[in-house]
Design a protein around this motif. Structure first.
Motif, PDB file in Angstrom:
ATOM      1  N   THR A 274       0.832  -1.199   0.000  1.00 44.95           N
ATOM      2  CA  THR A 274       0.000   0.000   0.000  1.00 44.95           C
ATOM      3  C   THR A 274       0.866   1.248   0.000  1.00 44.95           C
ATOM      4  N   LEU A 275       0.262   2.339  -0.413  1.00 40.91           N
ATOM      5  CA  LEU A 275       0.970   3.623  -0.462  1.00 40.91           C
ATOM      6  C   LEU A 275       0.081   4.706   0.108  1.00 40.91           C
ATOM      7  N   SER A 276       0.683   5.602   0.854  1.00 41.60           N
ATOM      8  CA  SER A 276      -0.040   6.754   1.381  1.00 41.60           C
ATOM      9  C   SER A 276       0.712   8.016   0.977  1.00 41.60           C
ATOM     10  N   VAL A 277       0.072   8.836   0.142  1.00 42.02           N
ATOM     11  CA  VAL A 277       0.649  10.102  -0.293  1.00 42.02           C
ATOM     12  C   VAL A 277       0.099  11.201   0.610  1.00 42.02           C
ATOM     13  N   VAL A 278       0.966  11.975   1.236  1.00 45.80           N
ATOM     14  CA  VAL A 278       0.532  12.977   2.207  1.00 45.80           C
ATOM     15  C   VAL A 278       1.155  14.327   1.878  1.00 45.80           C
ATOM     16  N   ARG A 279       0.516  15.369   2.362  1.00 48.35           N
ATOM     17  CA  ARG A 279       1.062  16.713   2.216  1.00 48.35           C
ATOM     18  C   ARG A 279       2.326  16.856   3.058  1.00 48.35           C
ATOM     19  N   MET A 280       3.317  17.538   2.520  1.00 50.30           N
ATOM     20  CA  MET A 280       4.558  17.721   3.253  1.00 50.30           C
ATOM     21  C   MET A 280       4.331  18.529   4.527  1.00 50.30           C
ATOM     22  N   GLN A 281       3.406  19.486   4.486  1.00 49.88           N
ATOM     23  CA  GLN A 281       3.121  20.284   5.670  1.00 49.88           C
ATOM     24  C   GLN A 281       2.649  19.407   6.825  1.00 49.88           C
ATOM     25  N   LYS A 282       1.811  18.416   6.503  1.00 51.35           N
ATOM     26  CA  LYS A 282       1.298  17.521   7.551  1.00 51.35           C
ATOM     27  C   LYS A 282       2.415  16.643   8.090  1.00 51.35           C
ATOM     28  N   VAL A 283       3.305  16.183   7.206  1.00 48.12           N
ATOM     29  CA  VAL A 283       4.422  15.356   7.659  1.00 48.12           C
ATOM     30  C   VAL A 283       5.279  16.134   8.656  1.00 48.12           C
ATOM     31  N   ALA A 284       5.604  17.381   8.321  1.00 43.57           N
ATOM     32  CA  ALA A 284       6.435  18.196   9.207  1.00 43.57           C
ATOM     33  C   ALA A 284       5.755  18.413  10.548  1.00 43.57           C
ATOM     34  N   SER A 285       4.451  18.703  10.521  1.00 44.12           N
ATOM     35  CA  SER A 285       3.731  18.950  11.768  1.00 44.12           C
ATOM     36  C   SER A 285       3.666  17.692  12.631  1.00 44.12           C
ATOM     37  N   ASP A 286       3.343  16.554  12.013  1.00 47.18           N
ATOM     38  CA  ASP A 286       3.219  15.307  12.773  1.00 47.18           C
ATOM     39  C   ASP A 286       4.569  14.838  13.293  1.00 47.18           C
ATOM     40  N   LEU A 287       5.613  15.008  12.501  1.00 43.42           N
ATOM     41  CA  LEU A 287       6.928  14.511  12.887  1.00 43.42           C
ATOM     42  C   LEU A 287       7.520  15.297  14.045  1.00 43.42           C
ATOM     43  N   PHE A 288       7.352  16.615  14.007  1.00 45.93           N
ATOM     44  CA  PHE A 288       8.036  17.470  14.974  1.00 45.93           C
ATOM     45  C   PHE A 288       7.175  17.877  16.159  1.00 45.93           C
ATOM     46  N   TYR A 289       5.881  18.142  15.933  1.00 43.39           N
ATOM     47  CA  TYR A 289       5.111  18.835  16.962  1.00 43.39           C
ATOM     48  C   TYR A 289       3.831  18.118  17.387  1.00 43.39           C
ATOM     49  N   ALA A 290       3.647  16.861  16.969  1.00 45.74           N
ATOM     50  CA  ALA A 290       2.444  16.127  17.379  1.00 45.74           C
ATOM     51  C   ALA A 290       2.400  15.954  18.897  1.00 45.74           C
ATOM     52  N   ASP A 291       3.547  15.636  19.502  1.00 40.18           N
ATOM     53  CA  ASP A 291       3.584  15.464  20.961  1.00 40.18           C
ATOM     54  C   ASP A 291       3.268  16.764  21.685  1.00 40.18           C
ATOM     55  N   ASP A 292       3.759  17.886  21.145  1.00 40.92           N
ATOM     56  CA  ASP A 292       3.478  19.179  21.776  1.00 40.92           C
ATOM     57  C   ASP A 292       1.996  19.536  21.669  1.00 40.92           C
ATOM     58  N   LEU A 293       1.386  19.213  20.530  1.00 39.08           N
ATOM     59  CA  LEU A 293      -0.046  19.472  20.385  1.00 39.08           C
ATOM     60  C   LEU A 293      -0.850  18.634  21.368  1.00 39.08           C
ATOM     61  N   ARG A 294      -0.462  17.365  21.519  1.00 34.84           N
ATOM     62  CA  ARG A 294      -1.155  16.519  22.498  1.00 34.84           C
ATOM     63  C   ARG A 294      -0.962  17.052  23.908  1.00 34.84           C
ATOM     64  N   LEU A 295       0.247  17.494  24.216  1.00 35.96           N
ATOM     65  CA  LEU A 295       0.513  18.060  25.542  1.00 35.96           C
ATOM     66  C   LEU A 295      -0.352  19.290  25.787  1.00 35.96           C
ATOM     67  N   ALA A 296      -0.466  20.160  24.785  1.00 29.79           N
ATOM     68  CA  ALA A 296      -1.282  21.367  24.940  1.00 29.79           C
ATOM     69  C   ALA A 296      -2.746  21.010  25.173  1.00 29.79           C
ATOM     70  N   ARG A 297      -3.236  19.984  24.448  1.00 31.34           N
ATOM     71  CA  ARG A 297      -4.638  19.584  24.634  1.00 31.34           C
ATOM     72  C   ARG A 297      -4.853  18.991  26.019  1.00 31.34           C
ATOM     73  N   LEU A 298      -3.920  18.153  26.472  1.00 33.58           N
ATOM     74  CA  LEU A 298      -4.055  17.560  27.806  1.00 33.58           C
ATOM     75  C   LEU A 298      -4.013  18.632  28.894  1.00 33.58           C
ATOM     76  N   LEU A 299      -3.087  19.573  28.761  1.00 32.66           N
ATOM     77  CA  LEU A 299      -3.009  20.651  29.743  1.00 32.66           C
ATOM     78  C   LEU A 299      -4.264  21.517  29.701  1.00 32.66           C
ATOM     79  N   GLY A 300      -4.801  21.742  28.487  1.00 29.75           N
ATOM     80  CA  GLY A 300      -6.037  22.518  28.373  1.00 29.75           C
ATOM     81  C   GLY A 300      -7.187  21.839  29.085  1.00 29.75           C
ATOM     82  N   ALA A 301      -7.320  20.513  28.876  1.00 26.78           N
ATOM     83  CA  ALA A 301      -8.385  19.781  29.564  1.00 26.78           C
ATOM     84  C   ALA A 301      -8.184  19.817  31.071  1.00 26.78           C
ATOM     85  N   ALA A 302      -6.932  19.640  31.517  1.00 27.00           N
ATOM     86  CA  ALA A 302      -6.653  19.700  32.949  1.00 27.00           C
ATOM     87  C   ALA A 302      -6.961  21.079  33.522  1.00 27.00           C
ATOM     88  N   SER A 303      -6.695  22.132  32.735  1.00 24.50           N
ATOM     89  CA  SER A 303      -6.983  23.496  33.194  1.00 24.50           C
ATOM     90  C   SER A 303      -8.479  23.694  33.394  1.00 24.50           C
TER      91      SER A 303
END
Length: 420
Positions: A274-303
């Protein structure tokens, strides 16, 4: 199941701990005093315990709000940093093998002929979390460690980059596995000790110790962002190799249409994969900052949860405070105190609680924010505004929770209170 069982056990333990103090208080009740109507008022120690818990709730809410804002702001800042090229029309697709496989080369040629495709290249990923390092030096200079990226000759053309000096790789001039030529970026030219990018063009780089043949610098590329904002962007050496297996495709108009066309070609060459063609912008965001986005959401819910708990605590404390000070409020009214003075009387206690919560929660939030930002080479301008907003939102929560009882105190009729 193990995590769920641990959560239920933790809830049970917290419930027992929360009920321990009321149970102990109930066991110590003296029947004679209770039946006589005495001993049912809260002690001074109990009142201070209640206030202390409220302060902890407020401190937690303030700290979490301020930290959430800082994490979200830094993540937004990092994800919008200029990579040095336009990612919008670019697609990425992992190949099943590298360019030594004739099927990969055939697929590359078919993709290049698609009407929705303006160009296709093969490379290592243009973004990296690893550290591929090569040590090179110029003639008469000292060795420097450079990041190493293997690319096909079409790489710079697909990214639509112009050289800072000299030329970049060109399919008409460069062949795969050309070890005698190298392209460096502007940061590498500076690190190698060249006076300018133009001064580097045509010079030879060798490995320390003289092992291997020299490599001629044919051009200097602009500095691209190959890593996340956590890492300093390294000096880079690009070399042409066929041991690369990541397709980078430039779409002409509609990247989604180009992606569908590429996915339709894939089964002809690799029917069992199988092959998955993705936007480069999404690859960069998921590779570098997915954990930070999850952290921000968790902290937001905790707040939100911490603010709600603080609001419940303030609401109960406000009700008890007005009830406890009923006679004082009535006497002040009889001596001419207006609604504003009564409102300030009720608010003064909560202002002190908010101040105490800020004195505890905001310094801890500042330390947490500094520690988090310390992990980034490029930091967003996060100043004291996150702490100020945390304090302001806590004040709004306190005001909303205590407002009903403050209004009740201001509307209290002395004759009814004294009759009770």
């Amino acid at each position: 199941p193990g995590a769920l069982a641990a959560t239920l056990a933790l809830g049970l333990v917290l419930g027992l701990l929360a009920g321990a103090w009321p149970t102990w208080s109930a066991l110590r009740v003296r029947a004679s005093a209770a039946l006589a109507g005495r001993g049912n008022s809260e002690t001074a120690r109990g009142l201070w315990v209640r206030r202390a818990l409220t302060v902890v709730q407020l401190a937690t809410a303030m700290g979490l709000i301020a930290t959430t804002l800082a994490v979200a702001w830094q993540t937004r800042h990092a994800s919008t940093l200029d990579p040095g090229f336009d990612m919008a029309p670019l697609l990425m697709a992992p190949a099943a093998n590298d360019a030594r496989d004739p099927r990969i080369r055939a697929l590359r040629d078919e993709i290049a002929r698609l009407p929705d495709v303006a160009g296709v290249a093969l490379s290592h990923m243009p973004f990296s979390v690893g550290h591929n390092i090569v040590s090179l030096r110029r003639e008469g200079g000292i060795a420097a460690d450079l990041g190493l990226y293997a690319v096909s000759p079409e790489f710079f053309g697909v990214l639509d980059l112009k050289p800072v000096a000299g030329r970049l790789y060109d399919p008409a001039l460069d062949r795969q596995n050309e070890p005698a030529r190298v392209v460096i970026n502007a940061a590498a030219a500076r690190k190698l000790g060249y006076a300018s990018p133009e001064d580097a063009v045509g010079k030879t780089l060798v490995r320390p110790g003289g092992s291997g043949n020299g490599m001629q610098i044919v051009g200097v590329a602009p500095d691209l962002r190959h890593r996340s904002a956590r890492d300093a962007q390294p000096p880079i050496a690009y070399y042409v190799r066929d041991q690369v297996g990541m397709f980078i495709v430039r779409a002409r108009r509609d990247p989604d249409a180009a992606a569908r066309a590429i996915e339709a070609l894939w089964p002809r060459h690799f029917p069992n994969e199988t092959l998955s063609v993705v936007r480069m912008q999404k690859v960069a965001s998921d590779l570098f900052y997915a954990d930070d986005l999850r952290l921000a959401r968790l902290l937001g819910a905790a707040s939100v949860i911490a603010s709600a708990i603080a609001a419940f605590g303030i609401y109960v404390l406000a009700a008890y405070s007005v009830q406890r000070r009923t006679r004082e409020i009535v006497l002040r009214k009889l001596y001419g105190a207006g609604n504003g003075a009564i409102g300030l009387l009720v608010a003064r206690e909560f202002a002190l609680l908010v101040g105490a919560g800020a004195a505890i929660g905001l310094p801890l939030a500042y330390l947490a924010i500094r520690r988090y930002l310390g992990g980034f080479a490029e930091q967003a301008p996060v100043g004291g505004w996150t702490l100020a907003i945390g304090l302001a939102l806590a004040c709004i929560v306190v005001l909303a929770a205590a407002l009903r009882h403050a209004l009740a105190a201001m509307r209290m009729r002395p004759v009814l209170a004294l009759r009770d």
